[in-house]
Scaffold this motif. Structure first.
Motif, PDB file in Angstrom:
ATOM      1  N   VAL A 172       0.998  -1.115  -0.081  1.00  0.00           N
ATOM      2  CA  VAL A 172       0.038   0.175   0.021  1.00  0.00           C
ATOM      3  C   VAL A 172       0.746   1.327   0.003  1.00  0.00           C
ATOM      4  O   VAL A 172       1.816   1.217   0.924  1.00  0.00           O
ATOM      5  CB  VAL A 172      -1.102  -0.102   1.057  1.00  0.00           C
ATOM      6  CG1 VAL A 172      -1.896   1.405   1.474  1.00  0.00           C
ATOM      7  CG2 VAL A 172      -2.002  -1.101   1.214  1.00  0.00           C
ATOM      8  N   VAL A 173       0.596   2.186  -0.894  1.00  0.00           N
ATOM      9  CA  VAL A 173       1.313   3.466  -1.008  1.00  0.00           C
ATOM     10  C   VAL A 173       0.546   4.672  -0.904  1.00  0.00           C
ATOM     11  O   VAL A 173      -0.556   4.804  -1.580  1.00  0.00           O
ATOM     12  CB  VAL A 173       2.127   3.678  -2.191  1.00  0.00           C
ATOM     13  CG1 VAL A 173       2.881   4.699  -2.635  1.00  0.00           C
ATOM     14  CG2 VAL A 173       3.027   2.223  -2.456  1.00  0.00           C
ATOM     15  N   PRO A 174       0.899   5.608  -0.159  1.00  0.00           N
ATOM     16  CA  PRO A 174       0.043   6.931  -0.113  1.00  0.00           C
ATOM     17  C   PRO A 174      -0.033   7.672  -1.279  1.00  0.00           C
ATOM     18  O   PRO A 174       1.150   7.746  -1.865  1.00  0.00           O
ATOM     19  CB  PRO A 174       0.209   7.606   1.340  1.00  0.00           C
ATOM     20  CG  PRO A 174       1.758   7.051   1.469  1.00  0.00           C
ATOM     21  CD  PRO A 174       1.793   5.868   1.039  1.00  0.00           C
ATOM     22  N   THR A 175      -0.711   8.578  -1.640  1.00  0.00           N
ATOM     23  CA  THR A 175      -0.880   9.267  -2.776  1.00  0.00           C
ATOM     24  C   THR A 175      -0.708  10.663  -2.395  1.00  0.00           C
ATOM     25  O   THR A 175      -0.465  11.091  -1.129  1.00  0.00           O
ATOM     26  CB  THR A 175      -2.212   9.143  -3.681  1.00  0.00           C
ATOM     27  OG1 THR A 175      -3.300   9.900  -2.966  1.00  0.00           O
ATOM     28  CG2 THR A 175      -2.526   7.902  -3.870  1.00  0.00           C
ATOM     29  N   ALA A 176      -0.721  11.517  -3.322  1.00  0.00           N
ATOM     30  CA  ALA A 176      -0.645  12.866  -3.021  1.00  0.00           C
ATOM     31  C   ALA A 176      -1.750  13.494  -2.273  1.00  0.00           C
ATOM     32  O   ALA A 176      -1.711  14.786  -1.682  1.00  0.00           O
ATOM     33  CB  ALA A 176      -0.245  13.743  -4.168  1.00  0.00           C
ATOM     34  N   THR A 177      -3.103  12.786  -2.213  1.00  0.00           N
ATOM     35  CA  THR A 177      -4.256  13.238  -1.707  1.00  0.00           C
ATOM     36  C   THR A 177      -4.201  12.673  -0.435  1.00  0.00           C
ATOM     37  O   THR A 177      -4.315  11.181  -0.238  1.00  0.00           O
ATOM     38  CB  THR A 177      -5.354  12.840  -2.616  1.00  0.00           C
ATOM     39  OG1 THR A 177      -5.358  13.452  -3.868  1.00  0.00           O
ATOM     40  CG2 THR A 177      -6.542  13.281  -1.824  1.00  0.00           C
ATOM     41  N   PRO A 178      -4.175  13.433   0.567  1.00  0.00           N
ATOM     42  CA  PRO A 178      -4.308  13.083   2.018  1.00  0.00           C
ATOM     43  C   PRO A 178      -5.510  11.834   2.214  1.00  0.00           C
ATOM     44  O   PRO A 178      -6.720  12.208   1.864  1.00  0.00           O
ATOM     45  CB  PRO A 178      -4.387  14.270   3.120  1.00  0.00           C
ATOM     46  CG  PRO A 178      -3.846  15.275   2.289  1.00  0.00           C
ATOM     47  CD  PRO A 178      -4.377  14.910   0.734  1.00  0.00           C
ATOM     48  N   GLY A 179      -5.251  10.792   2.745  1.00  0.00           N
ATOM     49  CA  GLY A 179      -6.366   9.778   3.068  1.00  0.00           C
ATOM     50  C   GLY A 179      -6.539   8.807   1.857  1.00  0.00           C
ATOM     51  O   GLY A 179      -7.275   7.812   1.823  1.00  0.00           O
ATOM     52  N   THR A 180      -5.886   8.999   0.842  1.00  0.00           N
ATOM     53  CA  THR A 180      -6.167   8.071  -0.577  1.00  0.00           C
ATOM     54  C   THR A 180      -4.888   7.343  -0.638  1.00  0.00           C
ATOM     55  O   THR A 180      -3.983   7.845  -0.506  1.00  0.00           O
ATOM     56  CB  THR A 180      -6.233   9.092  -1.797  1.00  0.00           C
ATOM     57  OG1 THR A 180      -7.460   9.868  -1.520  1.00  0.00           O
ATOM     58  CG2 THR A 180      -6.538   8.081  -3.030  1.00  0.00           C
ATOM     59  N   TYR A 181      -5.008   6.152  -0.931  1.00  0.00           N
ATOM     60  CA  TYR A 181      -3.870   5.023  -1.192  1.00  0.00           C
ATOM     61  C   TYR A 181      -4.226   4.247  -2.405  1.00  0.00           C
ATOM     62  O   TYR A 181      -5.222   4.141  -3.090  1.00  0.00           O
ATOM     63  CB  TYR A 181      -3.789   4.182   0.011  1.00  0.00           C
ATOM     64  CG  TYR A 181      -3.701   4.875   1.326  1.00  0.00           C
ATOM     65  CD1 TYR A 181      -2.603   5.067   1.943  1.00  0.00           C
ATOM     66  CD2 TYR A 181      -4.763   5.457   1.898  1.00  0.00           C
ATOM     67  CE1 TYR A 181      -2.328   5.778   3.021  1.00  0.00           C
ATOM     68  CE2 TYR A 181      -4.624   6.240   3.190  1.00  0.00           C
ATOM     69  CZ  TYR A 181      -3.441   6.404   3.869  1.00  0.00           C
ATOM     70  OH  TYR A 181      -3.269   7.190   4.979  1.00  0.00           O
ATOM     71  N   THR A 182      -3.009   3.652  -2.773  1.00  0.00           N
ATOM     72  CA  THR A 182      -3.007   2.768  -4.130  1.00  0.00           C
ATOM     73  C   THR A 182      -2.390   1.295  -3.464  1.00  0.00           C
ATOM     74  O   THR A 182      -1.606   1.343  -2.624  1.00  0.00           O
ATOM     75  CB  THR A 182      -2.335   3.025  -5.136  1.00  0.00           C
ATOM     76  OG1 THR A 182      -0.968   3.289  -4.869  1.00  0.00           O
ATOM     77  CG2 THR A 182      -3.039   4.470  -5.527  1.00  0.00           C
ATOM     78  N   LEU A 183      -2.904   0.288  -4.007  1.00  0.00           N
ATOM     79  CA  LEU A 183      -2.267  -1.005  -3.767  1.00  0.00           C
ATOM     80  C   LEU A 183      -2.195  -1.594  -5.215  1.00  0.00           C
ATOM     81  O   LEU A 183      -3.110  -2.041  -5.682  1.00  0.00           O
ATOM     82  CB  LEU A 183      -3.066  -1.705  -2.875  1.00  0.00           C
ATOM     83  CG  LEU A 183      -2.882  -3.347  -2.605  1.00  0.00           C
ATOM     84  CD1 LEU A 183      -1.333  -3.517  -1.978  1.00  0.00           C
ATOM     85  CD2 LEU A 183      -3.903  -4.003  -1.578  1.00  0.00           C
ATOM     86  N   THR A 184      -0.885  -2.042  -5.563  1.00  0.00           N
ATOM     87  CA  THR A 184      -0.742  -2.584  -6.611  1.00  0.00           C
ATOM     88  C   THR A 184       0.074  -3.980  -6.625  1.00  0.00           C
ATOM     89  O   THR A 184       0.971  -4.093  -5.793  1.00  0.00           O
ATOM     90  CB  THR A 184       0.306  -1.655  -7.738  1.00  0.00           C
ATOM     91  OG1 THR A 184      -0.344  -0.449  -7.722  1.00  0.00           O
ATOM     92  CG2 THR A 184       0.595  -2.289  -9.126  1.00  0.00           C
TER      93      THR A 184
END
Length: 219
Positions: A172-184
């Motif tokens: 899981v990696v946080p994005t530039a938007t606080p509270g938004t994440y991606t999991l690849t």
């Protein structure tokens, strides 16, 4: 003079008596009403009337909003009520930590010999909020002691979920938007965004908690 007058009176009375007798005779000819005659046969059925105008379109049913979630007993009858469902009930109401999936994408990857099957890189995007505010954490969500993500295919004919794939939360990696994440995750054997027979499609699901949940993995 007297005899003429007498005869005149006599002649005058005869028409009056005759008229009166005639009137009485006419009245006597009127008898009682006879019985009603038999009912006539029913008439032929009339022609079918024209078709009425089409009514207004009714309100449809939203298949998503109308769906009722199954309890854990549906798939886990031996531990549903006392295990999974009981644990879930402890967290579903009071929690203020909310996770929402906002997107899933799948990218095919050509096989590298000697491999022959196409694999897929799957990316999940989700948000985390706590008490309605963005939940900010580092890569891998270290502040959450419980974080689990899976993808699984579903066959409605057999009512089975098969080919479960774990999606490691460590990615899981946080994005530039606080509270938004991606999991690849790479190496998926199937595309979870499309249906391939005999499966109707696939489901990506997950759950998170600040403390460890009392489930089989930790008992």
């Amino acid at each position: 003079m007297r005899r003429v007058t007498f005869r005149g009176i006599t002649r005058a009375l005869i028409p009056i008596v005759a008229l009166t007798a005639l009137a009485v005779g006419l009245a006597a000819c009127s008898g009682s009403t006879g019985p009603a005659g038999p009912a006539g046969t029913a008439g032929a059925t009339g022609a079918t009337g024209p078709t009425g105008a089409t009514g207004a379109t009714g309100v449809g049913i939203d298949p998503v909003l109308s769906t009722k979630a199954e309890s854990c007993d549906t798939c886990h009858p031996n531990v549903g009520s006392t295990g999974h469902q009981a644990t879930y009930n402890q967290y579903v109401d009071p929690t203020q930590l909310v996770m929402k999936f906002t997107g899933v994408t799948s990218t095919p990857v050509a096989p590298v010999p000697p491999a022959t099957a196409t694999t897929y890189t799957v990316a999940l995007t989700f948000t985390l909020t706590n008490a309605g505010l963005p939940y900010v954490d580092a890569a891998g969500l270290p502040s959450l002691l419980q974080k689990t993500f899976y993808a699984v295919q579903y066959n409605s004919a057999t009512r089975q979920y098969l080919n479960s794939v774990s999606m490691a939360a460590s990615k899981v990696v946080p994005t530039a938007t606080p509270g938004t994440y991606t999991l690849t995750v790479t190496g998926f054997a199937y595309d979870p965004t499309s249906a391939v027979a005999p499966f109707d499609g696939a489901e990506v699901y997950g759950y998170v908690a600040k403390d460890l949940l009392n489930v089989e993995s930790y008992t």
